[in-house]
Design a protein around this motif. Structure first.
Motif, PDB file in Angstrom:
ATOM      1  N   SER A  29       0.824  -1.205   0.000  1.00 28.81           N
ATOM      2  CA  SER A  29       0.000   0.000   0.000  1.00 28.81           C
ATOM      3  C   SER A  29       0.866   1.267   0.000  1.00 28.81           C
ATOM      4  O   SER A  29       0.604   2.210  -0.748  1.00 28.81           O
ATOM      5  N   LEU A  30       1.896   1.272   0.836  1.00 22.28           N
ATOM      6  CA  LEU A  30       2.780   2.443   0.903  1.00 22.28           C
ATOM      7  C   LEU A  30       3.532   2.647  -0.407  1.00 22.28           C
ATOM      8  O   LEU A  30       3.642   3.776  -0.902  1.00 22.28           O
ATOM      9  N   VAL A  31       4.053   1.572  -0.965  1.00 20.61           N
ATOM     10  CA  VAL A  31       4.782   1.674  -2.234  1.00 20.61           C
ATOM     11  C   VAL A  31       3.839   2.164  -3.333  1.00 20.61           C
ATOM     12  O   VAL A  31       4.186   3.059  -4.112  1.00 20.61           O
ATOM     13  N   LEU A 142      12.483   1.384  -0.736  1.00 21.69           N
ATOM     14  CA  LEU A 142      12.201   1.550   0.693  1.00 21.69           C
ATOM     15  C   LEU A 142      12.604   2.943   1.172  1.00 21.69           C
ATOM     16  O   LEU A 142      11.899   3.565   1.968  1.00 21.69           O
ATOM     17  N   ASN A 143      13.730   3.429   0.671  1.00 23.28           N
ATOM     18  CA  ASN A 143      14.165   4.758   1.063  1.00 23.28           C
ATOM     19  C   ASN A 143      13.155   5.814   0.609  1.00 23.28           C
ATOM     20  O   ASN A 143      12.836   6.736   1.361  1.00 23.28           O
ATOM     21  N   ASP A 144      12.633   5.667  -0.603  1.00 24.49           N
ATOM     22  CA  ASP A 144      11.626   6.622  -1.084  1.00 24.49           C
ATOM     23  C   ASP A 144      10.370   6.582  -0.220  1.00 24.49           C
ATOM     24  O   ASP A 144       9.799   7.632   0.105  1.00 24.49           O
ATOM     25  N   VAL A 145       9.937   5.389   0.165  1.00 28.42           N
ATOM     26  CA  VAL A 145       8.755   5.271   1.017  1.00 28.42           C
ATOM     27  C   VAL A 145       9.024   5.921   2.368  1.00 28.42           C
ATOM     28  O   VAL A 145       8.190   6.664   2.894  1.00 28.42           O
ATOM     29  N   ARG A 146      10.194   5.668   2.929  1.00 26.69           N
ATOM     30  CA  ARG A 146      10.544   6.274   4.222  1.00 26.69           C
ATOM     31  C   ARG A 146      10.600   7.796   4.124  1.00 26.69           C
ATOM     32  O   ARG A 146      10.104   8.506   5.010  1.00 26.69           O
TER      33      ARG A 146
END
Length: 192
Positions: A29-31, A142-146
């Motif tokens: 969902s976050l991605v 993952l870095n972009d989501v964070r």
């Protein structure tokens, strides 16, 4: 989620982990949300006749309005605070030109990394097996989501590790910390 481990196989090293259905759903969902914001931004790029003739794409010259997207696509140049007053105008012009030239390829790379996560996370949870190249894409995604989640939650150096239960950001901060752990575990497993 279990920590990432590195296993050698006949086809080369593999990175493995396992996540439950809830974790897989949250990550997917976050991605997907980050990819949607980036696709919207790419869709707002001006249409250029020269770009259509040459095949060279141009991006937006202005910075994004949404804080999460602005964090993913920051300015290329920051003005010197000690410079003359017109430095801000020069910096805006430089940033606009650089953004117009490079933003399409930056967005493409971010979309590819996020798409790799979506392709390799089982929809209902389970085992995740990655090649080192796929793991690199995971790290970028993952870095972009964070970054996007951190900008949305207004996380900075002064944000405490935990928030009061009545703070509406508290459960999301837990997700932010989980993403940090997943990313760190993957970095550790990638090291030979």
């Amino acid at each position: 989620m279990r920590p990432w481990i590195r296993k050698n196989s006949l086809s080369g090293p593999k990175l493995r982990s396992e996540m439950d259905a809830h974790e897989a759903s949250v990550l997917r969902s976050l991605v997907a949300s980050v990819l949607g914001m980036l696709e919207d931004r790419a869709g707002q790029a001006p249409q250029d006749d020269l770009a259509q003739l040459t095949g060279l794409r141009t991006g937006n010259a202005t910075p994004p309005d949404i804080p999460a997207v602005r964090r993913l696509l920051p300015d290329f140049h920051r003005p010197d605070p000690d410079a003359a007053t017109n430095a801000d105008d020069e910096s805006a012009d430089l940033n606009g030109a650089m953004r117009s030239l490079h933003e399409p390829s930056i967005i493409d790379a971010k979309l590819a990394a996020g798409a790799m996560i979506l392709r390799t996370v089982p929809e209902s949870g389970g085992r995740v097996v990655l090649t080192p190249e796929q793991a690199e894409a995971w790290l970028y995604g993952l870095n972009d989501v964070r970054l996007a989640l951190g900008a949305t939650l207004d996380i900075d150096d002064d944000t405490p590790e935990t928030l009061d239960d009545d703070d509406p950001r508290a459960p999301h901060l837990d997700v932010y910390h989980w993403l940090t752990w997943v990313q760190d575990s993957l970095v550790q497993a990638l090291q030979p």
